[in-house]
Design a protein around this motif. Structure first.
Motif, mmCIF file in Angstrom:
data_model
loop_
_atom_site.group_PDB
_atom_site.id
_atom_site.type_symbol
_atom_site.label_atom_id
_atom_site.label_comp_id
_atom_site.label_asym_id
_atom_site.label_seq_id
_atom_site.Cartn_x
_atom_site.Cartn_y
_atom_site.Cartn_z
ATOM 1 N N SER A 24 0.825 -1.214 0.000
ATOM 2 C CA SER A 24 0.000 0.000 0.000
ATOM 3 C C SER A 24 0.859 1.264 0.000
ATOM 4 O O SER A 24 0.356 2.347 -0.291
ATOM 5 C CB SER A 24 -0.948 0.021 1.201
ATOM 6 O OG SER A 24 -0.261 0.395 2.384
ATOM 7 N N GLU A 25 2.142 1.107 0.310
ATOM 8 C CA GLU A 25 3.084 2.237 0.353
ATOM 9 C C GLU A 25 2.527 3.412 1.153
ATOM 10 O O GLU A 25 2.391 4.532 0.657
ATOM 11 C CB GLU A 25 3.490 2.649 -1.063
ATOM 12 C CG GLU A 25 4.263 1.565 -1.793
ATOM 13 C CD GLU A 25 4.690 1.929 -3.192
ATOM 14 O OE1 GLU A 25 4.575 3.114 -3.588
ATOM 15 O OE2 GLU A 25 5.127 1.013 -3.905
ATOM 16 N N THR A 28 -0.869 4.986 -0.048
ATOM 17 C CA THR A 28 -0.863 5.861 -1.226
ATOM 18 C C THR A 28 -1.280 5.110 -2.488
ATOM 19 O O THR A 28 -1.503 5.745 -3.519
ATOM 20 C CB THR A 28 0.535 6.481 -1.454
ATOM 21 O OG1 THR A 28 1.490 5.422 -1.642
ATOM 22 C CG2 THR A 28 0.948 7.347 -0.265
ATOM 23 N N ARG A 29 -1.393 3.784 -2.414
ATOM 24 C CA ARG A 29 -1.851 2.976 -3.560
ATOM 25 C C ARG A 29 -3.217 2.415 -3.215
ATOM 26 O O ARG A 29 -3.383 1.745 -2.196
ATOM 27 C CB ARG A 29 -0.850 1.868 -3.852
ATOM 28 C CG ARG A 29 0.501 2.431 -4.309
ATOM 29 C CD ARG A 29 1.504 1.365 -4.694
ATOM 30 N NE ARG A 29 0.966 0.524 -5.752
ATOM 31 C CZ ARG A 29 1.164 -0.793 -5.802
ATOM 32 N NH1 ARG A 29 1.881 -1.410 -4.889
ATOM 33 N NH2 ARG A 29 0.649 -1.502 -6.780
ATOM 34 N N LEU A 30 -4.195 2.693 -4.065
ATOM 35 C CA LEU A 30 -5.591 2.384 -3.757
ATOM 36 C C LEU A 30 -5.861 0.890 -3.612
ATOM 37 O O LEU A 30 -6.460 0.462 -2.619
ATOM 38 C CB LEU A 30 -6.522 2.977 -4.830
ATOM 39 C CG LEU A 30 -8.015 2.748 -4.600
ATOM 40 C CD1 LEU A 30 -8.461 3.381 -3.289
ATOM 41 C CD2 LEU A 30 -8.813 3.273 -5.769
ATOM 42 N N SER A 33 -4.405 -0.689 -0.511
ATOM 43 C CA SER A 33 -5.028 -0.037 0.650
ATOM 44 C C SER A 33 -6.424 -0.591 0.904
ATOM 45 O O SER A 33 -6.822 -0.815 2.056
ATOM 46 C CB SER A 33 -5.099 1.476 0.444
ATOM 47 O OG SER A 33 -3.795 2.018 0.331
#
Length: 110
Positions: A24-25, A28-30, A33
């Motif tokens: 998900s970083e 920030t990544r949908l 996440s």
């Protein structure tokens, strides 16, 4: 359905969610996440069903012990993160502790 099957489903969902956290970083990544949120939602739902008949301390000991070992294995196998002897020994002690609770504690039978 068996409470320990619910607990197993909760553990699998939690491990999937935790594994997706890295991808998900920092949310920030949908896609990853959403997987994290859904996985934890499923995990807590099945954990709540488990707690209808398994004491919370016992359920949490199994949940956390299995989760630690499974996440460490995923980190090692998928993410190529090293596991040294001390880490493996520590996880073996956690598993042994959960086994002692299950096999010998009167709390587990409550």
């Amino acid at each position: 359905m068996n409470a320990y099957l619910y607990l197993a489903l909760a553990i699998v969902a939690e491990v999937i969610a935790t594994s997706a956290l890295k991808a998900s970083e920092g949310f920030t990544r949908l896609g990853p996440s959403l997987l994290v949120a859904a996985g934890y939602g499923v995990a807590f739902y099945f954990l709540s069903l488990t707690l209808k008949s398994v004491p919370v301390g016992v359920a949490y000991a199994i949940w956390s012990g299995a989760g630690i070992v499974l996440i460490a294995l995923i980190g090692w196998l998928v993410l190529k993160q090293p596991l040294d002897l001390a880490a493996m020994l520590g996880m073996a002690l956690i598993v042994a502790g959960v086994a002692v609770i299950q096999l010998f504690s009167k709390a587990a039978a409550h």
